[in-house]
Write a protein that holds these residues in place. Sequence first.
Motif, PDB file in Angstrom:
ATOM      1  N   ALA A   5      38.088  56.607  22.709  1.00  0.00           N
ATOM      2  CA  ALA A   5      37.880  55.439  23.569  1.00  0.00           C
ATOM      3  C   ALA A   5      39.095  55.154  24.442  1.00  0.00           C
ATOM      4  CB  ALA A   5      37.559  54.223  22.704  1.00  0.00           C
ATOM      5  N   VAL A   6      40.284  55.362  23.908  1.00  0.00           N
ATOM      6  CA  VAL A   6      41.503  54.974  24.614  1.00  0.00           C
ATOM      7  C   VAL A   6      41.947  56.031  25.618  1.00  0.00           C
ATOM      8  CG1 VAL A   6      43.962  54.468  24.322  1.00  0.00           C
ATOM      9  CG2 VAL A   6      42.281  53.480  22.751  1.00  0.00           C
ATOM     10  N   MET A   7      41.941  57.303  25.216  1.00  0.00           N
ATOM     11  CA  MET A   7      42.503  58.328  26.089  1.00  0.00           C
ATOM     12  C   MET A   7      41.644  59.578  26.216  1.00  0.00           C
ATOM     13  SD  MET A   7      45.647  59.281  23.466  1.00  0.00           S
ATOM     14  CE  MET A   7      46.521  60.247  24.662  1.00  0.00           C
ATOM     15  N   GLY A   8      40.526  59.613  25.492  1.00  0.00           N
ATOM     16  CA  GLY A   8      39.685  60.804  25.536  1.00  0.00           C
ATOM     17  C   GLY A   8      40.276  61.898  24.668  1.00  0.00           C
ATOM     18  N   ILE A   9      39.421  62.644  23.993  1.00  0.00           N
ATOM     19  CA  ILE A   9      39.922  63.698  23.120  1.00  0.00           C
ATOM     20  C   ILE A   9      39.519  65.096  23.590  1.00  0.00           C
ATOM     21  CG2 ILE A   9      40.032  62.223  21.095  1.00  0.00           C
ATOM     22  CD1 ILE A   9      37.398  63.408  20.144  1.00  0.00           C
ATOM     23  N   ARG A  10      38.613  65.149  24.571  1.00  0.00           N
ATOM     24  CA  ARG A  10      38.137  66.455  25.022  1.00  0.00           C
ATOM     25  C   ARG A  10      38.573  66.714  26.449  1.00  0.00           C
ATOM     26  NH1 ARG A  10      32.825  69.594  23.345  1.00  0.00           N
ATOM     27  NH2 ARG A  10      33.015  71.360  24.770  1.00  0.00           N
ATOM     28  N   VAL A  11      38.963  67.959  26.708  1.00  0.00           N
ATOM     29  CA  VAL A  11      39.361  68.333  28.062  1.00  0.00           C
ATOM     30  C   VAL A  11      38.139  68.332  28.969  1.00  0.00           C
ATOM     31  CG1 VAL A  11      41.279  69.741  27.207  1.00  0.00           C
ATOM     32  CG2 VAL A  11      39.049  70.815  27.620  1.00  0.00           C
ATOM     33  N   SER A  12      38.362  68.347  30.265  1.00  0.00           N
ATOM     34  CA  SER A  12      37.256  68.373  31.219  1.00  0.00           C
ATOM     35  C   SER A  12      36.525  69.703  31.151  1.00  0.00           C
ATOM     36  CB  SER A  12      37.783  68.153  32.635  1.00  0.00           C
ATOM     37  OG  SER A  12      38.575  69.264  33.039  1.00  0.00           O
ATOM     38  N   GLN A  13      35.310  69.715  31.676  1.00  0.00           N
ATOM     39  CA  GLN A  13      34.536  70.954  31.692  1.00  0.00           C
ATOM     40  C   GLN A  13      35.263  72.037  32.471  1.00  0.00           C
ATOM     41  OE1 GLN A  13      30.437  70.439  32.798  1.00  0.00           O
ATOM     42  NE2 GLN A  13      30.125  72.600  33.267  1.00  0.00           N
ATOM     43  N   GLU A  14      35.844  71.659  33.590  1.00  0.00           N
ATOM     44  CA  GLU A  14      36.574  72.637  34.407  1.00  0.00           C
ATOM     45  C   GLU A  14      37.757  73.212  33.641  1.00  0.00           C
ATOM     46  OE1 GLU A  14      39.079  72.875  38.631  1.00  0.00           O
ATOM     47  OE2 GLU A  14      38.111  71.009  38.004  1.00  0.00           O
ATOM     48  N   ALA A  15      38.491  72.350  32.933  1.00  0.00           N
ATOM     49  CA  ALA A  15      39.650  72.819  32.171  1.00  0.00           C
ATOM     50  C   ALA A  15      39.223  73.750  31.042  1.00  0.00           C
ATOM     51  CB  ALA A  15      40.407  71.629  31.607  1.00  0.00           C
ATOM     52  N   GLU A  16      38.117  73.415  30.402  1.00  0.00           N
ATOM     53  CA  GLU A  16      37.652  74.256  29.303  1.00  0.00           C
ATOM     54  C   GLU A  16      37.211  75.627  29.792  1.00  0.00           C
ATOM     55  OE1 GLU A  16      34.263  74.176  25.749  1.00  0.00           O
ATOM     56  OE2 GLU A  16      34.843  72.303  26.755  1.00  0.00           O
ATOM     57  N   VAL A  17      36.528  75.671  30.927  1.00  0.00           N
ATOM     58  CA  VAL A  17      36.085  76.959  31.474  1.00  0.00           C
ATOM     59  C   VAL A  17      37.285  77.779  31.934  1.00  0.00           C
ATOM     60  CG1 VAL A  17      34.802  78.046  33.336  1.00  0.00           C
ATOM     61  CG2 VAL A  17      33.807  76.090  32.119  1.00  0.00           C
ATOM     62  N   THR A  18      38.233  77.123  32.585  1.00  0.00           N
ATOM     63  CA  THR A  18      39.433  77.826  33.049  1.00  0.00           C
ATOM     64  C   THR A  18      40.277  78.314  31.885  1.00  0.00           C
ATOM     65  OG1 THR A  18      39.504  76.450  35.040  1.00  0.00           O
ATOM     66  CG2 THR A  18      41.543  77.574  34.415  1.00  0.00           C
ATOM     67  N   GLY A  19      40.316  77.533  30.843  1.00  0.00           N
ATOM     68  CA  GLY A  19      41.166  77.830  29.700  1.00  0.00           C
ATOM     69  C   GLY A  19      42.269  76.799  29.597  1.00  0.00           C
ATOM     70  N   LEU A  20      42.580  76.403  28.367  1.00  0.00           N
ATOM     71  CA  LEU A  20      43.560  75.347  28.165  1.00  0.00           C
ATOM     72  C   LEU A  20      44.977  75.797  28.482  1.00  0.00           C
ATOM     73  CD1 LEU A  20      41.016  74.244  26.732  1.00  0.00           C
ATOM     74  CD2 LEU A  20      42.519  73.244  25.021  1.00  0.00           C
ATOM     75  N   ASP A  21      45.215  77.101  28.418  1.00  0.00           N
ATOM     76  CA  ASP A  21      46.566  77.582  28.716  1.00  0.00           C
ATOM     77  C   ASP A  21      46.984  77.205  30.135  1.00  0.00           C
ATOM     78  OD1 ASP A  21      46.477  78.643  26.224  1.00  0.00           O
ATOM     79  OD2 ASP A  21      46.667  80.734  26.829  1.00  0.00           O
ATOM     80  N   MET A  22      46.133  77.486  31.103  1.00  0.00           N
ATOM     81  CA  MET A  22      46.479  77.190  32.496  1.00  0.00           C
ATOM     82  C   MET A  22      46.212  75.745  32.858  1.00  0.00           C
ATOM     83  SD  MET A  22      47.948  79.762  33.714  1.00  0.00           S
ATOM     84  CE  MET A  22      48.015  79.176  35.417  1.00  0.00           C
ATOM     85  N   SER A  23      45.101  75.193  32.387  1.00  0.00           N
ATOM     86  CA  SER A  23      44.737  73.837  32.805  1.00  0.00           C
ATOM     87  C   SER A  23      45.615  72.770  32.163  1.00  0.00           C
ATOM     88  CB  SER A  23      43.266  73.566  32.473  1.00  0.00           C
ATOM     89  OG  SER A  23      43.046  73.644  31.073  1.00  0.00           O
ATOM     90  N   GLU A  24      46.018  72.963  30.915  1.00  0.00           N
ATOM     91  CA  GLU A  24      46.799  71.958  30.206  1.00  0.00           C
ATOM     92  C   GLU A  24      48.294  72.279  30.182  1.00  0.00           C
ATOM     93  OE1 GLU A  24      45.351  69.103  27.715  1.00  0.00           O
ATOM     94  OE2 GLU A  24      44.395  69.200  29.682  1.00  0.00           O
ATOM     95  N   LEU A  25      48.629  73.577  30.195  1.00  0.00           N
ATOM     96  CA  LEU A  25      50.024  73.973  30.007  1.00  0.00           C
ATOM     97  C   LEU A  25      50.624  74.715  31.188  1.00  0.00           C
ATOM     98  CD1 LEU A  25      49.744  75.242  26.313  1.00  0.00           C
ATOM     99  CD2 LEU A  25      50.484  72.982  27.102  1.00  0.00           C
ATOM    100  N   GLY A  26      49.768  75.342  31.989  1.00  0.00           N
ATOM    101  CA  GLY A  26      50.278  76.071  33.149  1.00  0.00           C
ATOM    102  C   GLY A  26      50.952  77.381  32.812  1.00  0.00           C
ATOM    103  N   MET A  27      50.644  77.958  31.654  1.00  0.00           N
ATOM    104  CA  MET A  27      51.206  79.268  31.299  1.00  0.00           C
ATOM    105  C   MET A  27      50.219  80.021  30.427  1.00  0.00           C
ATOM    106  SD  MET A  27      54.080  78.334  28.391  1.00  0.00           S
ATOM    107  CE  MET A  27      55.046  77.332  29.513  1.00  0.00           C
ATOM    108  N   GLU A  28      50.264  81.325  30.522  1.00  0.00           N
ATOM    109  CA  GLU A  28      49.329  82.180  29.794  1.00  0.00           C
ATOM    110  C   GLU A  28      50.061  82.965  28.717  1.00  0.00           C
ATOM    111  OE1 GLU A  28      46.142  83.900  32.734  1.00  0.00           O
ATOM    112  OE2 GLU A  28      48.098  83.948  33.717  1.00  0.00           O
TER     113      GLU A  28
END
Length: 441
Positions: A410-433
Amino acid sequence: MTYPLKTPLLALAATTLPVAALAQDSTPAAVPAEVGFILTTLLFLIGGFLVFFMAAGFAMLEAGLVRSKNVTMQLTKNMGLFGLACIFYYLIGFNLMYPGDAWIVPNVIGAISPTALDAVGLAAADADLSYASVGSDFFFQLMFCAATASIVSGALAERVKLWPFLIFVVILTAVIYPVQASWKWGAGFLDQAGFLDFAGSTVVHSVGGWAALTGAIILGPRIGKYRNGRVSPMLGSNLTLATLGTFILWLGWFGFNGGSQLAMGTVGDVADVSRIFVNTNAAAAGGVVTALILTQILYKKPDLTMILNGALAGLVSITAEPLTPSIGAATLIGAMGGVIVVIVVPLLDKFRIDDVVGAIPVHLVAGIWGTIAVVFTNNEASLGAQLYGIITVAIFVIVTSAVVWFILKAVMGIRVSQEAEVTGLDMSELGMEAYPEFTQN
């Protein structure tokens, strides 16, 4: 595992070490207790660093079982959760875990305090020679707390946000885990009711499993995992790493279970530790062979991921009672863990519960089985007390975990966006592979 509040652990006066082997100015009455204190402290330190190495095992297992586009995120989560567990178990968790039940009503504030170590250069006259140093006990217990958080990490992989997950880890390691652990290992009401859990099939593994199950249900499955009533396999990126991680965990389990003997001051203690090592190994072997044979029968080909989880499920299964079984009984207890993995992994998919690494079958279901299996080899165990402990811990962890997950959602969301999930969390959340030279799958 326990602390001085539980029961007397060492019959140190019975030690047979010769006085002549010790300093001439030592008195015979003081020598046995000192030696027991030293050896038990050493057991905790050796067991602790073996369990610490399990952090590497969890990281490698998860890195191997997630897709390549999410490997860096899993490694980041494992580093972060371990660091946070160390800090918050020190600040709150350790002292919250060991006052029995007293903290629940009158002493809440008093129990919430940082860990204090023994004095520098502690003299024997000032030490509690019936147990071990505070530092060694804290170090050993901390590793169990961190392992609980690692269980949650793998189940929620590839779609959970980093910071909400780490906030959950803080609450899990500072409050949820220590509170329920105090009920058994802190001389609380479960201990008084006769509930037995030698090294944590319930206190550690099912707690991580219940928290993971609750989070996985609230979080939902990965995009594309379940389509038109069918399961779409999402293969791991590196089975070599996953296998390495499993063997590291297997190694660490000798410290996990062996150190939980909690004493090394007598011939009997050391013989029991060796017995625990053998039974721990036998249970893992039983889980491996059973998963190997069952997957060959059911799928016409052995499934390595099932075999890896079969080993881990065997280890979880024996953790509630690794001392009293014979080698054959330990092998059979572990073998049942292998059966559990092969059955429960597809069963979770039928309920659309997405567990990326198989943490729920391994740690939760095998943890329940291992806790019940105590009654088959330990005459002091009763089925009623074992079920009472399992159910009590389950209710507490499910309710508290759900509250935390829903608040975070409710406060901050626990799931990444659909786009981030498809792209992969490495690049979408961290910017490194993790594997920048290769195409992501």
